[in-house]
Scaffold this active site. Structure first.
Site, PDB file in Angstrom:
ATOM      1  N   SER A   1      -4.103  -3.516  -2.985  1.00 42.58           N
ATOM      2  CA  SER A   1      -3.455  -2.606  -3.926  1.00 42.58           C
ATOM      3  C   SER A   1      -3.271  -3.299  -5.269  1.00 42.58           C
ATOM      4  O   SER A   1      -2.558  -4.312  -5.364  1.00 42.58           O
ATOM      5  CB  SER A   1      -2.091  -2.177  -3.391  1.00 42.58           C
ATOM      6  OG  SER A   1      -1.336  -1.642  -4.464  1.00 42.58           O
TER       7      SER A   1
ATOM      8  N   HIS B   1      -7.419  -0.119  -3.743  1.00 40.46           N
ATOM      9  CA  HIS B   1      -6.338   0.854  -3.511  1.00 40.46           C
ATOM     10  C   HIS B   1      -5.546   1.015  -4.805  1.00 40.46           C
ATOM     11  O   HIS B   1      -4.994   0.044  -5.342  1.00 40.46           O
ATOM     12  CB  HIS B   1      -5.434   0.378  -2.372  1.00 40.46           C
ATOM     13  CG  HIS B   1      -4.348   1.345  -2.012  1.00 40.46           C
ATOM     14  ND1 HIS B   1      -4.550   2.416  -1.165  1.00 40.46           N
ATOM     15  CD2 HIS B   1      -3.044   1.411  -2.401  1.00 40.46           C
ATOM     16  CE1 HIS B   1      -3.411   3.095  -1.037  1.00 40.46           C
ATOM     17  NE2 HIS B   1      -2.480   2.511  -1.790  1.00 40.46           N
TER      18      HIS B   1
ATOM     19  N   ASP C   1      -2.545   2.945  -6.820  1.00 36.94           N
ATOM     20  CA  ASP C   1      -1.284   3.666  -6.621  1.00 36.94           C
ATOM     21  C   ASP C   1      -0.827   4.363  -7.894  1.00 36.94           C
ATOM     22  O   ASP C   1      -0.533   3.694  -8.889  1.00 36.94           O
ATOM     23  CB  ASP C   1      -0.199   2.670  -6.194  1.00 36.94           C
ATOM     24  CG  ASP C   1      -0.423   2.144  -4.794  1.00 36.94           C
ATOM     25  OD1 ASP C   1      -0.438   2.965  -3.858  1.00 36.94           O
ATOM     26  OD2 ASP C   1      -0.595   0.917  -4.637  1.00 36.94           O
TER      27      ASP C   1
ATOM     28  N   MET D   1       2.047   6.732  -9.559  1.00 33.78           N
ATOM     29  CA  MET D   1       3.443   7.173  -9.366  1.00 33.78           C
ATOM     30  C   MET D   1       3.924   7.936 -10.592  1.00 33.78           C
ATOM     31  O   MET D   1       3.614   7.538 -11.720  1.00 33.78           O
ATOM     32  CB  MET D   1       4.344   5.950  -9.168  1.00 33.78           C
ATOM     33  CG  MET D   1       3.915   5.062  -8.022  1.00 33.78           C
ATOM     34  SD  MET D   1       4.984   3.625  -7.910  1.00 33.78           S
ATOM     35  CE  MET D   1       4.151   2.711  -6.617  1.00 33.78           C
TER      36      MET D   1
ATOM     37  N   HIS E   1      -4.115   6.686  -4.247  1.00 31.23           N
ATOM     38  CA  HIS E   1      -2.922   7.130  -3.521  1.00 31.23           C
ATOM     39  C   HIS E   1      -1.973   7.783  -4.524  1.00 31.23           C
ATOM     40  O   HIS E   1      -1.343   7.105  -5.324  1.00 31.23           O
ATOM     41  CB  HIS E   1      -2.297   5.889  -2.855  1.00 31.23           C
ATOM     42  CG  HIS E   1      -1.013   6.140  -2.127  1.00 31.23           C
ATOM     43  ND1 HIS E   1      -0.215   5.104  -1.680  1.00 31.23           N
ATOM     44  CD2 HIS E   1      -0.392   7.288  -1.755  1.00 31.23           C
ATOM     45  CE1 HIS E   1       0.842   5.609  -1.069  1.00 31.23           C
ATOM     46  NE2 HIS E   1       0.765   6.932  -1.111  1.00 31.23           N
TER      47      HIS E   1
ATOM     48  N   MET F   1       1.289   9.355  -5.527  1.00 34.01           N
ATOM     49  CA  MET F   1       2.700   9.553  -5.199  1.00 34.01           C
ATOM     50  C   MET F   1       3.280  10.422  -6.306  1.00 34.01           C
ATOM     51  O   MET F   1       4.110   9.981  -7.116  1.00 34.01           O
ATOM     52  CB  MET F   1       3.404   8.184  -5.100  1.00 34.01           C
ATOM     53  CG  MET F   1       3.053   7.465  -3.815  1.00 34.01           C
ATOM     54  SD  MET F   1       3.362   5.696  -3.893  1.00 34.01           S
ATOM     55  CE  MET F   1       1.808   5.151  -4.579  1.00 34.01           C
TER      56      MET F   1
ATOM     57  N   MET G   1       2.898   5.411   5.567  1.00 33.88           N
ATOM     58  CA  MET G   1       3.685   4.533   4.694  1.00 33.88           C
ATOM     59  C   MET G   1       4.608   3.689   5.573  1.00 33.88           C
ATOM     60  O   MET G   1       5.442   4.233   6.291  1.00 33.88           O
ATOM     61  CB  MET G   1       4.553   5.345   3.729  1.00 33.88           C
ATOM     62  CG  MET G   1       3.870   5.930   2.511  1.00 33.88           C
ATOM     63  SD  MET G   1       2.958   4.807   1.436  1.00 33.88           S
ATOM     64  CE  MET G   1       4.114   3.484   1.112  1.00 33.88           C
TER      65      MET G   1
ATOM     66  N   PHE H   1       7.395   1.120  -4.629  1.00 31.87           N
ATOM     67  CA  PHE H   1       7.441  -0.285  -5.053  1.00 31.87           C
ATOM     68  C   PHE H   1       6.615  -1.165  -4.123  1.00 31.87           C
ATOM     69  O   PHE H   1       6.568  -0.907  -2.919  1.00 31.87           O
ATOM     70  CB  PHE H   1       8.890  -0.799  -5.057  1.00 31.87           C
ATOM     71  CG  PHE H   1       9.790   0.022  -5.934  1.00 31.87           C
ATOM     72  CD1 PHE H   1       9.903  -0.259  -7.291  1.00 31.87           C
ATOM     73  CD2 PHE H   1      10.501   1.100  -5.412  1.00 31.87           C
ATOM     74  CE1 PHE H   1      10.724   0.516  -8.111  1.00 31.87           C
ATOM     75  CE2 PHE H   1      11.317   1.881  -6.224  1.00 31.87           C
ATOM     76  CZ  PHE H   1      11.431   1.591  -7.579  1.00 31.87           C
TER      77      PHE H   1
ATOM     78  N   GLY I   1       5.945  -5.130  -2.567  1.00 32.87           N
ATOM     79  CA  GLY I   1       6.763  -6.267  -2.186  1.00 32.87           C
ATOM     80  C   GLY I   1       7.939  -5.967  -1.271  1.00 32.87           C
ATOM     81  O   GLY I   1       8.876  -6.757  -1.202  1.00 32.87           O
TER      82      GLY I   1
ATOM     83  N   ASP J   1       0.089   1.306   4.771  1.00 37.71           N
ATOM     84  CA  ASP J   1       0.387   0.861   3.407  1.00 37.71           C
ATOM     85  C   ASP J   1       1.843   0.429   3.278  1.00 37.71           C
ATOM     86  O   ASP J   1       2.754   1.239   3.449  1.00 37.71           O
ATOM     87  CB  ASP J   1       0.088   2.038   2.457  1.00 37.71           C
ATOM     88  CG  ASP J   1       0.228   1.674   0.991  1.00 37.71           C
ATOM     89  OD1 ASP J   1       0.514   0.504   0.677  1.00 37.71           O
ATOM     90  OD2 ASP J   1       0.039   2.587   0.157  1.00 37.71           O
TER      91      ASP J   1
ATOM     92  N   GLY K   1       4.119  -3.607   2.923  1.00 38.19           N
ATOM     93  CA  GLY K   1       4.699  -4.728   3.667  1.00 38.19           C
ATOM     94  C   GLY K   1       3.744  -5.421   4.619  1.00 38.19           C
ATOM     95  O   GLY K   1       4.185  -6.114   5.542  1.00 38.19           O
TER      96      GLY K   1
HETATM   97  C1  DX5 Z   1       3.907   1.425  -2.504  1.00 42.07           C
HETATM   98  C2  DX5 Z   1       2.417   1.484  -2.647  1.00 42.07           C
HETATM   99  C3  DX5 Z   1       1.703   0.346  -2.008  1.00 42.07           C
HETATM  100  C4  DX5 Z   1       2.092  -0.994  -2.552  1.00 42.07           C
HETATM  101  C5  DX5 Z   1       2.018  -1.962  -1.403  1.00 42.07           C
HETATM  102  O1  DX5 Z   1       4.474   2.635  -2.844  1.00 42.07           O
HETATM  103  O2  DX5 Z   1       1.883   2.662  -2.050  1.00 42.07           O
HETATM  104  O3  DX5 Z   1       0.286   0.521  -2.028  1.00 42.07           O
HETATM  105  O4  DX5 Z   1       1.297  -1.454  -3.593  1.00 42.07           O
HETATM  106  O5  DX5 Z   1       2.493  -3.182  -1.826  1.00 42.07           O
HETATM  107  P1  DX5 Z   1       2.829  -4.345  -0.806  1.00 42.07           P
HETATM  108  O6  DX5 Z   1       1.573  -4.652  -0.026  1.00 42.07           O
HETATM  109  O7  DX5 Z   1       3.278  -5.442  -1.683  1.00 42.07           O
HETATM  110  O8  DX5 Z   1       3.919  -3.831   0.120  1.00 42.07           O
HETATM  111 ZN    ZN Z   2      -0.374   2.829  -1.828  1.00 39.48          ZN
END
Ligand code: DX5
Ligand code: ZN
Length: 215
Positions: free
Chosen positions: A7, A32, A34, A36, A65, A67, A136, A142, A144, A174, A176
């Site tokens: 990502s 990937h 993201d 938002m 992705h 969101m 998810m 976010f 991390g 996706d 953690g």
């Molecule tokens: C969170 C995103 C993820 C994010 C994952 O809303 O959809 O794709 O970047 O980040 P890590 O792998 O750090 O949890």
């Molecule tokens: Zn994502």
């Protein structure tokens, strides 16, 4: 072997072209991306102009992705920007079946994402139409964050539903994902691992991708 989709949310935006080059040279399968909107999730990331540039920098699959609320308003624009896979959130779609048909009609693969609180059983009347389901494993918005352990049960439950109703559907997970928990996620049934911080914050991102591929 799992599909690995780093990502870019965790990448260095000031050096995006170097990050794309690194991923191109790596064994990563997909990018990937993201998006938002600050409404569906409490954060704003990046959008169409950035994805257009990333598209020029890679031949790998661009896995977008969304969101965002009302994704149907933007599906065509994301296709034009270069998305190969477009994933929308179950919780953000009033007419999910229509949205999936729209995405497929535009020539993209259609994914449906589920928030941690949304039960897998709600997919029973849409699983026939989707190309991919994204589980998810953190609350979206976010990078991390810590992997939510009960996501493993959801992956197993989804895998059973897929085997029964539509074996072509891929399971993407996706949030953690680390080198320590990735194997258990694959064993539960995941086909695609999204990893942001684990890849980009590591000392040697290419090596980390390689290690994820080898699990
Ligand atoms: C969170 C995103 C993820 C994010 C994952 O809303 O959809 O794709 O970047 O980040 P890590 O792998 O750090 O949890
Ligand atoms: Zn994502």
């Amino acid at each position: 072997m799992a599909i690995v989709a780093p990502s870019l949310l965790a990448s260095d935006f000031l050096h995006l072209s170097d990050e794309c080059k690194m991923l191109n040279e790596s064994t990563a399968d997909w990018f990937h991306l993201d998006v938002m909107d600050g409404r569906f999730v409490p954060n704003i990331s990046y959008g169409l102009p950035v994805i257009q540039q990333i598209r020029k920098a890679t031949k790998k699959i661009c896995d977008v992705h969304l969101m965002i609320l009302e994704p149907e308003k933007y599906a065509e624009e994301f296709k034009k920007a270069g998305a190969d896979i477009l994933t929308v959130h179950y919780e953000a779609c009033v007419h999910l079946h229509r949205n999936i048909e729209q995405i497929k009609g535009l020539g993209m693969k259609a994914g449906v994402a589920l928030n941690p609180h949304t039960p897998v059983e709600l997919l029973k009347d849409i699983i026939q139409d989707a190309d991919m389901i994204l589980i998810m494993s953190v609350n979206p918005g976010f990078g991390g964050q810590q992997f939510i352990p009960h996501s493993l049960d959801k992956i197993r439950e989804l895998k059973n539903m897929i085997n029964e109703k539509n074996p072509n559907v891929k399971i993407e997970v996706d949030g953690g994902i680390t080198l320590d928990n990735a194997k258990s996620i694959i064993d539960a049934g995941a086909d695609v691992l999204v990893a942001g911080s684990t890849v980009f914050k590591s000392a040697d991102p290419k090596k980390t991708i390689e290690l994820l591929k080898k699990l």
